[in-house]
Design a protein around this motif. Structure first.
Motif, short mmCIF file in Angstrom:
data_model
loop_
_atom_site.label_atom_id
_atom_site.label_comp_id
_atom_site.label_asym_id
_atom_site.label_seq_id
_atom_site.Cartn_x
_atom_site.Cartn_y
_atom_site.Cartn_z
N ALA A 200 3.85 3.17 24.08
CA ALA A 200 4.45 2.17 24.97
C ALA A 200 3.44 1.14 25.43
O ALA A 200 3.82 0.05 25.86
N VAL A 201 2.14 1.47 25.36
CA VAL A 201 1.14 0.49 25.82
C VAL A 201 0.77 -0.54 24.74
O VAL A 201 0.02 -1.47 25.00
N HIS A 202 1.26 -0.36 23.52
CA HIS A 202 1.04 -1.41 22.52
C HIS A 202 1.86 -2.64 22.91
O HIS A 202 3.04 -2.52 23.25
N THR A 203 1.23 -3.81 22.83
CA THR A 203 2.00 -5.04 23.04
C THR A 203 2.54 -5.49 21.69
O THR A 203 2.12 -4.99 20.63
N LYS A 204 3.45 -6.46 21.74
CA LYS A 204 3.98 -7.00 20.49
C LYS A 204 2.85 -7.61 19.66
O LYS A 204 2.82 -7.47 18.43
N ASP A 205 1.91 -8.27 20.32
CA ASP A 205 0.75 -8.83 19.60
C ASP A 205 -0.06 -7.73 18.92
O ASP A 205 -0.53 -7.90 17.80
N ASP A 206 -0.23 -6.62 19.62
CA ASP A 206 -0.96 -5.49 19.03
C ASP A 206 -0.26 -5.03 17.74
O ASP A 206 -0.89 -4.81 16.71
N LEU A 207 1.06 -4.89 17.83
CA LEU A 207 1.81 -4.40 16.67
C LEU A 207 1.74 -5.41 15.51
O LEU A 207 1.56 -5.01 14.35
N ASP A 208 1.85 -6.70 15.84
CA ASP A 208 1.74 -7.72 14.79
C ASP A 208 0.37 -7.68 14.13
O ASP A 208 0.23 -7.81 12.91
N PHE A 209 -0.65 -7.48 14.96
CA PHE A 209 -2.02 -7.37 14.45
C PHE A 209 -2.11 -6.19 13.45
O PHE A 209 -2.62 -6.32 12.34
N ALA A 210 -1.54 -5.06 13.87
CA ALA A 210 -1.58 -3.87 13.01
C ALA A 210 -0.81 -4.10 11.71
O ALA A 210 -1.29 -3.76 10.61
N ILE A 211 0.36 -4.68 11.81
CA ILE A 211 1.22 -4.91 10.64
C ILE A 211 0.48 -5.81 9.63
O ILE A 211 0.48 -5.55 8.42
N ASP A 212 -0.16 -6.82 10.16
CA ASP A 212 -0.97 -7.72 9.34
C ASP A 212 -2.06 -6.99 8.57
O ASP A 212 -2.27 -7.21 7.37
N LYS A 213 -2.75 -6.09 9.25
CA LYS A 213 -3.85 -5.34 8.64
C LYS A 213 -3.32 -4.32 7.63
O LYS A 213 -3.91 -4.12 6.57
N PHE A 214 -2.21 -3.68 7.97
CA PHE A 214 -1.61 -2.75 7.00
C PHE A 214 -1.24 -3.51 5.73
O PHE A 214 -1.45 -3.02 4.61
N ALA A 215 -0.68 -4.71 5.89
CA ALA A 215 -0.28 -5.50 4.72
C ALA A 215 -1.52 -5.84 3.88
O ALA A 215 -1.51 -5.69 2.65
N LYS A 216 -2.58 -6.27 4.54
CA LYS A 216 -3.80 -6.67 3.84
C LYS A 216 -4.38 -5.50 3.03
O LYS A 216 -4.66 -5.62 1.84
N VAL A 217 -4.52 -4.35 3.72
CA VAL A 217 -5.11 -3.18 3.04
C VAL A 217 -4.14 -2.66 1.98
O VAL A 217 -4.56 -2.28 0.87
N GLY A 218 -2.85 -2.65 2.28
CA GLY A 218 -1.85 -2.17 1.33
C GLY A 218 -1.87 -2.97 0.03
O GLY A 218 -1.79 -2.39 -1.06
N ARG A 219 -2.03 -4.28 0.15
CA ARG A 219 -2.08 -5.12 -1.05
C ARG A 219 -3.37 -4.87 -1.81
O ARG A 219 -3.37 -4.73 -3.04
N ALA A 220 -4.48 -4.78 -1.06
CA ALA A 220 -5.79 -4.57 -1.72
C ALA A 220 -5.80 -3.26 -2.50
O ALA A 220 -6.42 -3.15 -3.55
N LEU A 221 -5.09 -2.25 -2.00
CA LEU A 221 -5.10 -0.95 -2.68
C LEU A 221 -3.91 -0.77 -3.61
O LEU A 221 -3.72 0.31 -4.19
N GLY A 222 -3.10 -1.81 -3.75
CA GLY A 222 -1.96 -1.74 -4.67
C GLY A 222 -0.85 -0.82 -4.21
O GLY A 222 -0.08 -0.31 -5.03
N VAL A 223 -0.78 -0.55 -2.92
CA VAL A 223 0.27 0.33 -2.40
C VAL A 223 1.58 -0.43 -2.24
O VAL A 223 2.67 0.13 -2.40
N ILE A 224 1.49 -1.71 -1.90
CA ILE A 224 2.71 -2.53 -1.78
C ILE A 224 2.56 -3.75 -2.69
O ILE A 224 1.45 -4.06 -3.14
#
Ligand code: PLP
Length: 391
Positions: A367-391
């Motif tokens: 509950a203490v994550h802000t929307k900005d925090d979540l967007d930040f995380a989603i961005d990083k998951f996307a970056k790493v996911g693409r680099a590793l060919g997961v998505i």
């Protein structure tokens, strides 16, 4: 040759198989952002569902309790007295859960070790879900009761096993409420029906349901509207409640019996005044407002939807636990390492905690994550996911 050789070999073996735990060091309070190994990172893996681990109301309560009651209980409760604080917490927990009484323990782990052997001995049969938590497995190992391990969430198999053992004088069904690695729920209504048909006790470990499911986070029994039909609810105070400790809530006779026969209650000192006072404050907050619980669910829905849009497989979770399925352990470890370099703290989980080939990053939304925090995380998951060919 040294008498420690076998231990050194075991350790080497763990390292070779990639099973050696690297334990990171936390150098700040646990919050949305946490200092880990000297780095300020977005915390996506602690069980701090509601942000209570560093909540000012809980901290104030703990500080006040230290001033009033000191730092330690200096006693096993049954031998040298129990503090009024512990009784107050137990009354509050029973009120919160809507049960007749509650008894607190040093941890959720201890609550399971206390309860299972107290309730069933060698003439009993325990029916246990194959994916139950380690503390339930160990609780079962402390009895001479026969154990029937039923397939995950399979009520038909459970009912069949109950039929086979219908003449056993004591029958105990035990299940996790929320399964911690996948975030799926126990089929509690079906379990309760089967139990009622065969006169079996039902025990649910609500460690990941507490503060998450049901009205104001009252847990899985409230979620399914099964008040009065589940005999034993085990809870932890170390996850959503943000502190430490465990408890059992349920029928008056059972709770009273655990005060007489629960071995961690009888042979180990109680939690400290500061812990207990902070837990009381946590229950008070939750009874007053469901705001943090709603925020938690909003965050979880938002994060899961965005991750699905990106093409990640987030499993079958029905709760804020979000497994990001990655397959091989090596991929999961590499993913976690790269996320850390991008200031995201999200740990990989692999065999033997989950089956081989089902390695993942288990994201824990708070509950203490802000929307900005979540967007930040989603961005990083996307970056790493693409680099590793997961998505
Ligand atoms: C975390 C957990 C426990 C242990 O709780 P602690 O209070 O940390 O000892 C017990 N059961 C389940 C299902 C858990 O997820």
């Amino acid at each position: 040759m040294s008498k420690y050789d076998f231990i050194v070999q075991e350790l080497e073996g763990l390292k070779e198989q990639g099973l050696y735990n690297i334990i990171r060091t936390i150098e700040s309070p646990v919050g949305a952002w946490t200092v880990v190994d000297g780095r300020r990172v977005l915390n996506m893996c602690s069980n701090n569902y509601l942000g209570f681990a560093n909540d000012p109301r809980l901290k104030q309560a703990a500080i006040k309790a230290v001033e009033e009651y000191g730092v330690g209980p200096a006693a096993v409760r049954s031998i040298a007295g129990t503090m009024s604080l512990h009784r107050e917490l137990e009354r509050k927990l029973a009120e919160f859960k809507g049960t007749e009484d509650a008894v607190s323990f040093q941890s959720g782990f201890c609550a399971n070790l206390a309860t299972i052997p107290a309730l069933v001995g060698k003439e009993g049969v325990i029916f246990t879900d194959e994916l139950n938590h380690a503390s339930i497995i160990d609780g079962c190992r402390l009895t001479k009761a026969q154990r029937v391990i039923y397939p995950h969430r399979d009520v038909d198999a459970l009912a069949k096993a109950l039929e086979e053992h219908k003449d056993a004088p004591k029958k105990l069904i035990v299940t996790d409420g929320v399964f911690s690695m996948d975030g799926d729920l126990a089929p509690l209504p079906g379990i309760v029906e089967a139990a009622e048909r065969y006169d079996a006790l039902v025990m649910v470990d609500d460690a990941h349901g507490e503060g998450v499911l049901g009205s104001h986070g009252r847990g899985i029994v409230d979620h399914f509207g099964l008040h009065g039909r589940v005999d034993i609810e085990v809870g932890t105070l170390s996850k959503a409640f943000g502190v430490v400790g465990g408890y059992v809530a349920g029928k008056r006779e059972i709770v009273e019996y655990l005060r007489q026969r629960g071995r961690p209650f009888l042979f180990s000192s109680a939690t400290t005044p500061a812990d207990v006072a902070a837990c009381i404050a946590a229950v008070d907050v939750l009874m007053e407002t469901d705001e943090p619980v709603r925020k938690l669910w909003d965050n979880a829905r938002y994060f899961k939807a965005k991750m699905a849009e990106l093409g990640f497989d987030t499993g079958q979770s029905e709760t804020p636990i979000t497994p990001v399925m990655l397959g091989e352990a090596k991929t999961a470890w590499e993913f976690s390492k790269r996320l850390f370099e991008e200031d995201i703290f999200a740990q990989a989980i692999a065999y033997p905690t989950v089956p081989k080939g089902k390695a993942r990053i288990r994201v824990m939304i708070s509950a203490v994550h802000t929307k900005d925090d979540l967007d930040f995380a989603i961005d990083k998951f996307a970056k790493v996911g693409r680099a590793l060919g997961v998505i």
